[in-house]
Design an enzyme around this catalytic site. Structure first.
Site, short mmCIF file in Angstrom:
data_model
loop_
_atom_site.label_atom_id
_atom_site.label_comp_id
_atom_site.label_asym_id
_atom_site.label_seq_id
_atom_site.Cartn_x
_atom_site.Cartn_y
_atom_site.Cartn_z
N ASP A 223 8.34 0.32 9.42
CA ASP A 223 7.94 -0.83 10.68
C ASP A 223 8.95 -1.91 10.52
O ASP A 223 10.25 -1.98 10.62
CB ASP A 223 7.21 -1.81 10.88
N HIS B 109 5.65 -0.30 18.62
CA HIS B 109 4.74 -1.18 17.68
C HIS B 109 5.88 -2.55 18.41
O HIS B 109 5.74 -4.14 18.18
CB HIS B 109 6.14 -1.36 16.17
N HIS C 47 7.47 -7.83 19.02
CA HIS C 47 6.40 -8.21 18.20
C HIS C 47 5.61 -9.55 17.88
O HIS C 47 5.68 -10.39 17.18
CB HIS C 47 7.82 -8.83 16.45
N TYR D 154 1.00 -7.34 13.21
CA TYR D 154 0.32 -8.26 12.12
C TYR D 154 -1.18 -7.37 12.25
O TYR D 154 -2.07 -7.57 11.38
CB TYR D 154 0.00 -9.81 12.73
N HIS E 34 8.70 -1.18 5.61
CA HIS E 34 9.26 -2.17 6.57
C HIS E 34 11.27 -1.42 6.29
O HIS E 34 11.40 -2.22 5.23
CB HIS E 34 9.22 -2.90 6.88
NI NI Z 1 5.75 -5.14 12.64
#
Ligand code: NI
Length: 281
Positions: free
Chosen positions: A92, A142, A146, A183, A233
């Protein structure tokens, strides 16, 4: 055989071999040879690879037309995750400055992954995003920057998803087919606004928190099951550092690493619906 006839025969052989070996799509359907059998002239610059192949001396023709192995069709995953132990590695918040290094690692290990990209980062690394597609990885959305989407208006959420899809398409030519909410925050209201499946995870390595490659591997190996989705990540160097050993250990335990689409192939995978892993019976 007269030399012109011989050349024509070789040319026919080259074309037949290319067509049989799956290269036909690379050739323009209207392409014809002129009277002199001048292939370069006839093909123009439409396909560099084919043009180069045909420009070599005729004595090397048998080498040039060696069979090309076609990749599996996109709708026929090489692995059946209903039977095999499959796991999807997902990364991510990228692309970032360590993403190309991760792609090198994945290429060396010959395993695919799925990347949940932030729209705002895509424009900084368009070649990296294009490389992901070229090397068989899957791209996911995504959001653009964010946010927690449960706090957005309907218009804001649509903009977050739409702007990211547009950035990814511009860089790579493909549009993400799944969405991961930042999240993991989502609800029934937001789900209805997402026109793809929502892909969460069942194995959280917490790599962003502890920055410890050994701990990332330990958590992943303790929590992984057949059908799991592992969250990592690629914006953290320590996360990328964990990948070579993690892949080795997953292989050792009998797992096949697949993209998210391949993980869910053959089972329900619907838009506006959240999934954490492939369900196993
Ligand atoms: Ni994220």
């Amino acid at each position: 055989m007269p030399s012109r006839l011989r050349v024509t025969a070789i040319i026919s052989l080259v074309f037949s071999a290319l067509v049989l070996s799956g290269c036909s799509a690379a050739l323009h359907p209207a392409t014809t040879l002129n009277d002199d059998g001048d292939l370069l002239q006839a093909l123009g610059d439409q396909d560099e690879r084919v043009t180069q192949s045909l420009a070599v001396p005729t004595t090397l023709v048998p080498k040039v037309v060696a069979p090309v192995v076609a990749p599996p069709a996109p709708d026929e995953p090489a692995v059946n995750c209903a039977k095999a132990k499959c796991v999807a590695l997902t990364f991510d918040d990228g692309p970032g400055k360590y993403t190309d290094r991760l792609l090198d690692v994945l290429a060396k290990a010959k395993v695919p992954a799925t990347f949940y990209l932030l729209g705002q980062n895509v424009g900084n690394y368009p070649q990296t995003v294009a490389r992901m597609v070229k090397e068989g990885h899957q791209l996911g959305n995504h959001t653009y920057d964010h946010p927690s989407i449960t706090r957005l208006t309907k218009a804001q959420l649509k903009k977050q998803i739409g702007a990211t899809n547009a950035a990814v398409k511009k860089a790579s030519g493909v549009v993400p087919t799944t969405f991961r909410p930042p999240y993991g925050a989502h609800n029934s209201v937001t789900d209805k606004l997402v026109a793809t499946p929502l892909l969460l995870w069942d194995v959280d390595t917490l790599d962003w928190q502890h920055h410890d490659p050994a701990k990332t591997i330990k958590i992943a190996m303790q929590e992984v099951h057949s059908g799991s989705v592992i969250l990592m990540h690629d914006i953290h160097e320590t996360s990328v550092q964990a990948v070579p050993k993690l892949v080795t250990q997953l292989h050792k335990d009998g797992y096949t690493l697949v993209t998210v689409d391949d993980l869910f192939a053959g089972q329900s995978f619907k838009k506006s619906t959240a999934y954490t892993r492939r369900s196993t019976r």
